[in-house]
Design a protein around this motif. Structure first.
Motif, PDB file in Angstrom:
ATOM      1  N   ALA A 173       0.835  -1.208   0.000  1.00 51.97           N
ATOM      2  CA  ALA A 173       0.000   0.000   0.000  1.00 51.97           C
ATOM      3  C   ALA A 173       0.866   1.253   0.000  1.00 51.97           C
ATOM      4  O   ALA A 173       0.587   2.217  -0.722  1.00 51.97           O
ATOM      5  CB  ALA A 173      -0.923  -0.021   1.215  1.00 51.97           C
ATOM      6  N   ARG A 174       1.918   1.231   0.773  1.00 51.90           N
ATOM      7  CA  ARG A 174       2.786   2.402   0.852  1.00 51.90           C
ATOM      8  C   ARG A 174       3.469   2.703  -0.472  1.00 51.90           C
ATOM      9  O   ARG A 174       3.685   3.867  -0.827  1.00 51.90           O
ATOM     10  CB  ARG A 174       3.833   2.176   1.941  1.00 51.90           C
ATOM     11  N   GLY A 175       3.814   1.666  -1.226  1.00 53.22           N
ATOM     12  CA  GLY A 175       4.475   1.866  -2.507  1.00 53.22           C
ATOM     13  C   GLY A 175       3.653   2.690  -3.484  1.00 53.22           C
ATOM     14  O   GLY A 175       4.209   3.388  -4.339  1.00 53.22           O
ATOM     15  N   PHE A 176       2.336   2.627  -3.367  1.00 52.48           N
ATOM     16  CA  PHE A 176       1.459   3.423  -4.236  1.00 52.48           C
ATOM     17  C   PHE A 176       1.014   4.720  -3.566  1.00 52.48           C
ATOM     18  O   PHE A 176       0.759   5.715  -4.250  1.00 52.48           O
ATOM     19  CB  PHE A 176       0.226   2.600  -4.627  1.00 52.48           C
ATOM     20  N   ALA A 177       0.907   4.725  -2.239  1.00 55.69           N
ATOM     21  CA  ALA A 177       0.342   5.878  -1.540  1.00 55.69           C
ATOM     22  C   ALA A 177       1.294   7.072  -1.525  1.00 55.69           C
ATOM     23  O   ALA A 177       0.865   8.215  -1.765  1.00 55.69           O
ATOM     24  CB  ALA A 177      -0.026   5.485  -0.111  1.00 55.69           C
ATOM     25  N   GLU A 178       2.560   6.855  -1.253  1.00 52.43           N
ATOM     26  CA  GLU A 178       3.457   7.986  -1.046  1.00 52.43           C
ATOM     27  C   GLU A 178       3.687   8.830  -2.299  1.00 52.43           C
ATOM     28  O   GLU A 178       3.655  10.062  -2.224  1.00 52.43           O
ATOM     29  CB  GLU A 178       4.778   7.503  -0.451  1.00 52.43           C
ATOM     30  N   PRO A 179       3.923   8.243  -3.480  1.00 57.09           N
ATOM     31  CA  PRO A 179       4.041   9.099  -4.664  1.00 57.09           C
ATOM     32  C   PRO A 179       2.758   9.886  -4.948  1.00 57.09           C
ATOM     33  O   PRO A 179       2.826  11.058  -5.334  1.00 57.09           O
ATOM     34  CB  PRO A 179       4.345   8.103  -5.792  1.00 57.09           C
ATOM     35  N   ALA A 180       1.602   9.252  -4.760  1.00 55.24           N
ATOM     36  CA  ALA A 180       0.335   9.937  -5.011  1.00 55.24           C
ATOM     37  C   ALA A 180       0.129  11.083  -4.030  1.00 55.24           C
ATOM     38  O   ALA A 180      -0.314  12.180  -4.406  1.00 55.24           O
ATOM     39  CB  ALA A 180      -0.829   8.948  -4.911  1.00 55.24           C
ATOM     40  N   ALA A 181       0.448  10.861  -2.756  1.00 51.45           N
ATOM     41  CA  ALA A 181       0.264  11.907  -1.746  1.00 51.45           C
ATOM     42  C   ALA A 181       1.185  13.088  -2.005  1.00 51.45           C
ATOM     43  O   ALA A 181       0.774  14.249  -1.900  1.00 51.45           O
ATOM     44  CB  ALA A 181       0.518  11.324  -0.354  1.00 51.45           C
ATOM     45  N   ALA A 182       2.450  12.822  -2.338  1.00 53.93           N
ATOM     46  CA  ALA A 182       3.394  13.909  -2.601  1.00 53.93           C
ATOM     47  C   ALA A 182       2.977  14.725  -3.817  1.00 53.93           C
ATOM     48  O   ALA A 182       3.070  15.958  -3.819  1.00 53.93           O
ATOM     49  CB  ALA A 182       4.798  13.342  -2.799  1.00 53.93           C
ATOM     50  N   ALA A 183       2.511  14.050  -4.866  1.00 54.43           N
ATOM     51  CA  ALA A 183       2.088  14.765  -6.069  1.00 54.43           C
ATOM     52  C   ALA A 183       0.813  15.560  -5.824  1.00 54.43           C
ATOM     53  O   ALA A 183       0.659  16.682  -6.321  1.00 54.43           O
ATOM     54  CB  ALA A 183       1.878  13.774  -7.212  1.00 54.43           C
ATOM     55  N   LEU A 184      -0.129  15.002  -5.056  1.00 47.78           N
ATOM     56  CA  LEU A 184      -1.379  15.708  -4.763  1.00 47.78           C
ATOM     57  C   LEU A 184      -1.119  16.934  -3.911  1.00 47.78           C
ATOM     58  O   LEU A 184      -1.771  17.970  -4.086  1.00 47.78           O
ATOM     59  CB  LEU A 184      -2.348  14.767  -4.049  1.00 47.78           C
ATOM     60  N   GLU A 185      -0.154  16.844  -3.000  1.00 48.68           N
ATOM     61  CA  GLU A 185       0.161  17.985  -2.137  1.00 48.68           C
ATOM     62  C   GLU A 185       0.527  19.222  -2.944  1.00 48.68           C
ATOM     63  O   GLU A 185       0.199  20.346  -2.579  1.00 48.68           O
ATOM     64  CB  GLU A 185       1.312  17.601  -1.200  1.00 48.68           C
ATOM     65  N   ALA A 186       1.215  19.020  -4.064  1.00 48.69           N
ATOM     66  CA  ALA A 186       1.647  20.146  -4.886  1.00 48.69           C
ATOM     67  C   ALA A 186       0.514  20.733  -5.718  1.00 48.69           C
ATOM     68  O   ALA A 186       0.711  21.744  -6.385  1.00 48.69           O
ATOM     69  CB  ALA A 186       2.787  19.708  -5.808  1.00 48.69           C
ATOM     70  N   GLN A 187      -0.677  20.125  -5.671  1.00 45.73           N
ATOM     71  CA  GLN A 187      -1.791  20.599  -6.498  1.00 45.73           C
ATOM     72  C   GLN A 187      -2.863  21.349  -5.719  1.00 45.73           C
ATOM     73  O   GLN A 187      -3.733  21.951  -6.334  1.00 45.73           O
ATOM     74  CB  GLN A 187      -2.460  19.404  -7.189  1.00 45.73           C
ATOM     75  N   VAL A 188      -2.845  21.306  -4.413  1.00 37.08           N
ATOM     76  CA  VAL A 188      -3.979  21.838  -3.654  1.00 37.08           C
ATOM     77  C   VAL A 188      -3.817  23.299  -3.269  1.00 37.08           C
ATOM     78  O   VAL A 188      -4.721  23.878  -2.664  1.00 37.08           O
ATOM     79  CB  VAL A 188      -4.247  20.987  -2.395  1.00 37.08           C
ATOM     80  N   VAL A 189      -2.677  23.913  -3.581  1.00 34.49           N
ATOM     81  CA  VAL A 189      -2.494  25.344  -3.356  1.00 34.49           C
ATOM     82  C   VAL A 189      -1.814  25.944  -4.582  1.00 34.49           C
ATOM     83  O   VAL A 189      -1.202  25.222  -5.375  1.00 34.49           O
ATOM     84  CB  VAL A 189      -1.635  25.629  -2.101  1.00 34.49           C
ATOM     85  N   PRO A 190      -1.892  27.265  -4.768  1.00 30.94           N
ATOM     86  CA  PRO A 190      -1.172  27.889  -5.876  1.00 30.94           C
ATOM     87  C   PRO A 190       0.326  27.684  -5.734  1.00 30.94           C
ATOM     88  O   PRO A 190       0.868  27.588  -4.633  1.00 30.94           O
ATOM     89  CB  PRO A 190      -1.538  29.373  -5.738  1.00 30.94           C
ATOM     90  N   TRP A 191       0.992  27.637  -6.869  1.00 32.79           N
ATOM     91  CA  TRP A 191       2.437  27.407  -6.885  1.00 32.79           C
ATOM     92  C   TRP A 191       3.178  28.453  -6.064  1.00 32.79           C
ATOM     93  O   TRP A 191       4.187  28.149  -5.425  1.00 32.79           O
ATOM     94  CB  TRP A 191       2.913  27.441  -8.337  1.00 32.79           C
ATOM     95  N   GLU A 192       2.663  29.692  -6.045  1.00 33.62           N
ATOM     96  CA  GLU A 192       3.379  30.783  -5.392  1.00 33.62           C
ATOM     97  C   GLU A 192       3.515  30.593  -3.876  1.00 33.62           C
ATOM     98  O   GLU A 192       4.393  31.211  -3.261  1.00 33.62           O
ATOM     99  CB  GLU A 192       2.678  32.123  -5.674  1.00 33.62           C
ATOM    100  N   ILE A 193       2.651  29.798  -3.254  1.00 36.41           N
ATOM    101  CA  ILE A 193       2.750  29.590  -1.803  1.00 36.41           C
ATOM    102  C   ILE A 193       3.090  28.132  -1.489  1.00 36.41           C
ATOM    103  O   ILE A 193       2.799  27.625  -0.402  1.00 36.41           O
ATOM    104  CB  ILE A 193       1.456  30.015  -1.075  1.00 36.41           C
ATOM    105  N   LEU A 194       3.743  27.465  -2.436  1.00 38.41           N
ATOM    106  CA  LEU A 194       4.064  26.055  -2.256  1.00 38.41           C
ATOM    107  C   LEU A 194       5.087  25.841  -1.143  1.00 38.41           C
ATOM    108  O   LEU A 194       5.039  24.833  -0.436  1.00 38.41           O
ATOM    109  CB  LEU A 194       4.585  25.474  -3.570  1.00 38.41           C
ATOM    110  N   VAL A 195       6.010  26.785  -0.967  1.00 30.64           N
ATOM    111  CA  VAL A 195       6.977  26.651   0.125  1.00 30.64           C
ATOM    112  C   VAL A 195       6.254  26.687   1.468  1.00 30.64           C
ATOM    113  O   VAL A 195       6.553  25.906   2.372  1.00 30.64           O
ATOM    114  CB  VAL A 195       8.049  27.755   0.042  1.00 30.64           C
TER     115      VAL A 195
END
Length: 448
Positions: A138-160
């Motif tokens: 489960a972890r092998g599929f969950a972690e890449p998806a979670a990291a990629a989704l994190e970068a999509q839920v806010v505008p790029w300008e406040i990603l830091v």
């Protein structure tokens, strides 16, 4: 400046015309709040689960090598599937991936509770390892998806800002999780503790369901899975900053980490029992939390590379002090210092991964990062178990701290771009645009 999300669509439906400013700006986005809750619940459960499993396995066997095998059993499936998981994360709905993997973890908690409530004799250890193996899948599929989704839920300008807040979320849960896990094991036993952890995973599943769908990039015509995976790997190997930061973490924690051996320190060296084990597990993340809370106010954008090297070196020194300590509170302070150093490292590395990854490759780059981190954690746990059985627990830890310092010295000379790195927003924006232009020039179809 407006940035496109992964897949070319606008980042969030509730995005204002101009991105909000300030350390708490990401909380203005409902999807970020849902992801934050999911990350907190999952991390709280996972860190408690690690404590309960570690103590139960050591009680069953009394063998430090069994703790190393426990880490290896999870690492084999998670690391083997990580690259494919990154490909899936870039080609399918990341929310659906997370819901499926969380359902798998809920099943694992139910199975562990059943094992804890019944006597399976000599088969119990094997069955525990089997359930942990499923959790690794489960972890092998969950972690890449979670990291990629994190970068999509806010505008790029406040990603830091969002990256720092998510790191603080993880750290807070990682402080509370081991404390609660150790106390729960002592008070209500492993079976009921596993059931409660399953409830936390269920809460995370509900939170992920509340996140709005995100567009995803179409697969290029005729592209095979191997070509897709290779593209992400080649990109990381060709980028000195990404490769250098991942490698530094890999080798430092691989040789310098001692978390897998904490049950031995708790029971045999410091003699503080399961509740003391929970405190020892929580100490590094408590130190990291202080660092991350400070970073949320003042993100380490200037001299980020230099600070990364200092942080990893501080981690190595702290582990040497911990190995030589025979006083519980000095051991706690040494672990807290190691966590403070690691917290700074995490903030910088997360920012590098989020800001230096092109949108269309986020899942695959996250999967490569997962392999590096997983190798340092799970394989590091196996290495700790083997060296402890060979050299002795204390000696293996202080030698590992010395090796960490050697790794820092070698990496500082081998990766000058990382050493000189600044995360100044203007520089990072220009670099991101150059990356997109280079990929488009090479004929890679743009998601936009």
């Amino acid at each position: 400046m407006a940035r496109r999300g992964c897949g070319g669509g606008r980042l969030v439906a509730d995005r204002p015309t101009e991105p909000p400013r300030g350390p708490w700006a990401p909380f203005q986005f409902s999807d970020f709040r849902s992801l934050f809750l999911a990350a907190f619940s999952t991390t709280l459960g996972s860190r408690a689960l690690a404590v309960v499993l570690g103590y139960e396995v050591y009680e069953l066997t009394g063998n430090p090598l069994a703790l190393g095998i426990l880490g290896l059993v999870e690492a084999i499936p998670s690391l083997s599937l990580a690259l494919y998981g990154g490909h899936i994360a870039d080609r399918h709905d990341r929310r659906s991936i997370l819901r499926i993997t969380l359902a798998g973890l809920i099943f694992c908690c139910g199975a562990l509770s059943l094992l804890g409530a019944h006597d399976f004799g000599g088969l119990k250890l094997t069955l525990l390892y089997a359930v942990v193996f499923i959790a690794g899948i489960a972890r092998g599929f969950a972690e890449p998806a979670a990291a990629a989704l994190e970068a999509q839920v806010v505008p790029w300008e406040i990603l830091v800002n969002s990256s720092t807040l998510m790191a603080s979320c993880w750290t807070t849960a990682a402080v509370v999780g081991p404390l609660w896990g150790g106390l729960a094991y002592q008070q209500i036993g492993p079976s009921r503790t596993y059931l409660t952890i399953g409830i936390l995973y269920t809460l995370s599943w509900v939170a992920i369901t509340r996140i709005a769908p995100r567009p995803r990039p179409p697969a290029p015509d005729g592209e095979s899975v191997w070509q897709s995976v290779s593209e992400g790997v080649r990109y990381v190997l060709g980028d000195q900053v990404l490769l250098g930061s991942m490698s530094l973490d890999l080798f430092a924690v691989l040789f310098g980490g001692a978390i897998a051996l904490l049950p031995i320190f708790a029971r045999d060296i410091l003699e503080v029992g399961p509740s003391g084990l929970g405190m020892l597990n929580a100490a590094p993340t408590a130190g990291a939390l202080v660092t991350m809370l400070l970073a949320s106010r003042r993100p380490p954008v200037r001299h980020a590379g230099r600070n990364l090297f200092f942080a990893v070196a501080g981690f190595g020194v702290s582990m040497i002090v911990f190995a030589l300590s025979r006083t519980f509170w000095l051991s706690m302070l040494a672990l807290a210092a190691s966590g403070a150093c690691d917290g700074m490292s995490v903030v910088i590395r997360r920012a590098i991964n989020r800001l230096f990854s092109p949108d269309r490759l986020r899942g695959r780059i996250a999967s490569v990062s997962m392999i590096f981190i997983g190798s340092s954690n799970e394989l590091g746990a196996f290495e700790s178990g083997v060296t402890a059985a060979w050299l002795g627990t204390v000696r293996s830890v202080w030698i590992g701290g010395i090796v960490t310092l050697l790794v820092v010295a070698i990496a500082a000379g081998a990766a000058p771009k990382l050493r000189q790195l600044s995360l100044d927003p203007g520089q990072v924006v220009r670099r991101d645009e150059e990356v997109d232009a280079e990929l488009d020039a090479e004929g890679i179809e743009s998601a936009g």
